[in-house]
Enzyme design. Structure first.
Site, PDB file in Angstrom:
ATOM      1  N   SER A   1       0.853  -1.189   0.000  1.00 38.85           N
ATOM      2  CA  SER A   1       0.000   0.000   0.000  1.00 38.85           C
ATOM      3  C   SER A   1       0.885   1.232   0.000  1.00 38.85           C
ATOM      4  O   SER A   1       1.943   1.254   0.640  1.00 38.85           O
ATOM      5  CB  SER A   1      -0.904   0.011   1.233  1.00 38.85           C
ATOM      6  OG  SER A   1      -1.496   1.285   1.429  1.00 38.85           O
TER       7      SER A   1
ATOM      8  N   ARG B   1     -18.079  -8.507 -47.461  1.00 34.07           N
ATOM      9  CA  ARG B   1     -17.050  -7.815 -46.668  1.00 34.07           C
ATOM     10  C   ARG B   1     -17.748  -6.780 -45.797  1.00 34.07           C
ATOM     11  O   ARG B   1     -18.666  -6.100 -46.255  1.00 34.07           O
ATOM     12  CB  ARG B   1     -16.026  -7.124 -47.588  1.00 34.07           C
ATOM     13  CG  ARG B   1     -15.243  -8.059 -48.516  1.00 34.07           C
ATOM     14  CD  ARG B   1     -14.101  -8.764 -47.820  1.00 34.07           C
ATOM     15  NE  ARG B   1     -13.141  -7.803 -47.314  1.00 34.07           N
ATOM     16  CZ  ARG B   1     -12.268  -7.133 -48.076  1.00 34.07           C
ATOM     17  NH1 ARG B   1     -12.264  -7.312 -49.385  1.00 34.07           N
ATOM     18  NH2 ARG B   1     -11.421  -6.292 -47.537  1.00 34.07           N
TER      19      ARG B   1
END
Length: 408
Positions: free
Chosen positions: A275, A314
């Site tokens: 921490s 496509r």
């Protein structure tokens, strides 16, 4: 790749999808294409050899420029092919007509993505196997260790840590088999030409595709899959399942590692889980990465599913969305797998605390209920189930799936 994606990803997979490697994979496609076409008599051998030499010189291609030009061009393959043609023309103008013959941009990009995904998923599978093996070893080691089973977040009865670990391992073992099989099906060569007909290859298209697939180490396709994305998306769904399975394990470990519970903790090492404000803290960072992936990955998989609406031959939009999402998915899942594979072998088990938690509960409930539901001896029955499950998971050969595949 932004900073927050990076720290939740596996460094090896980050490298796989780096821009320079994608350019190299596209050039590998172009080289394999012209080599196969020469073998089928579509391209002169001399032109093929020249184009292959140009493709092999990765340093001659400016990855950053290709990336910048792709936005205006509408495809990352277009500036790549333009640069390739320019270099071939400089070497021998007669070879120019044979560059990218009969192929289209999507052929280049899908194949390059499959090549890189093969590498990344091989790495992911290796880490997933390590995670599963660590859990199976934990299941054997603690087959008879009593621990509280919890349902609806409350103590329910006594089980064994071994059975809990075997149950954690089971979906990972199943994913080893299903993910490997899905990857083998989905990671195919893409070769269809402009509309999937291979019209410019004079009937030799299937033979060219066969040679290319073998050369590139990809599955030979039955045909162009420009807008048939089912196998690709099924692989994405398998990746999503892996993230969910690991998220479940990580959630259990995170809850069991809370100070008030104190039954399991992730391994400690310098710089891990600290921490910035509280020096006493030891955060379960592997579980954090896996839980973050479990939160992110369903949305990424949903994007792939939503992008299946690719119209006609496509796609306009959905394919491009899929391309942007796919590496994020692989990176998130591999980040989860690698984090858990690194932590699981070193899990710290506090068997005394597990028993103390059971005893604390036994003292607060009627003696009859304490003996029926919270006797530590119940762990022996659970331990027998754990050993049986480990034997089944090992003997069904799931852990051996793709065992001999070397990550590329």
């Amino acid at each position: 790749m932004n900073l927050f994606d990076a720290f939740l990803s596996a460094p090896a997979s980050l490298d796989v999808f780096e821009g320079r490697n994608f350019v190299a994979a596209m050039l590998a496609f172009e080289s394999a294409l012209v080599e196969a076409q020469a073998a089928e008599g579509l391209v002169p051998a001399s032109a093929s050899a020249l184009i292959q030499r140009v493709c092999a010189d990765l340093d001659a291609f400016d990855t950053g420029q290709i990336a910048r030009d792709s936005g205006r061009a509408g495809s990352v393959a277009i500036p790549l092919v333009k640069a390739l043609k320019q270099r071939v023309h400089e070497a021998d103008p007669a070879a120019l007509p044979h560059v990218h013959l009969g192929a289209t941009s999507q052929d280049v990009i899908d194949t390059a993505m499959a090549l890189l995904s093969r590498r990344a998923i091989d790495l992911l599978i290796a880490d997933l196997r390590s995670a599963a093996q660590a859990l199976l070893a934990l299941a054997v080691r603690h087959a008879d260790t009593p621990v509280l089973a919890r349902t609806l977040m409350q103590p329910a009865s006594v089980t064994s840590l071994g059975l809990k670990a075997a149950n954690w391992a089971a979906p990972l073992v199943r994913s080893l088999a299903s993910l490997g099989a899905a990857a083998d099906r989905a990671l195919q060569l893409q070769l269809g030409g402009a509309v999937g007909t291979l019209a410019q290859m004079q009937g030799q298209g299937p033979a060219v595709a066969k040679r290319m697939a073998a050369s590139l180490g990809l599955t030979e396709p039955h045909g162009a899959w420009h807008t048939q994305r089912d196998l690709w998306v099924l692989l994405g769904c398998e990746l999503g399942v892996v993230a969910g399975s690991l998220g479940k394990i990580a959630g259990d470990i995170a809850l069991m590692s809370q100070f008030e519970v104190g039954e399991i903790s992730e391994p400690t090492e310098e710089g891990r889980g600290g921490s910035s404000a509280m020096p006493h803290k030891r955060n379960p960072v592997a579980s954090m990465v896996a839980l973050a992936a479990a939160a992110r990955v369903p949305g990424l998989v949903a994007t792939l599913l939503g992008a299946m609406t690719q119209v006609h031959e496509r796609a306009l939009g959905p394919w491009q969305a899929e391309l942007a999402t796919w590496p994020q998915l692989v990176l998130a899942v591999h980040g989860s797998v690698q984090a858990m594979a690194g932590a699981l072998p070193g899990l710290v088990v506090d068997a005394a605390r597990m028993r103390a938690n059971i005893e604390t509960l036994r003292q607060q409930i009627p003696a009859e209920a304490a003996e029926e539901w919270f006797s530590p001896a119940l762990a022996l029955q659970a331990g027998s189930l754990a050993r049986d499950q480990v034997r089944r998971l090992n003997t069904d050969q799931a852990l051996a799936i793709n065992q001999n595949r070397t990550p590329t």
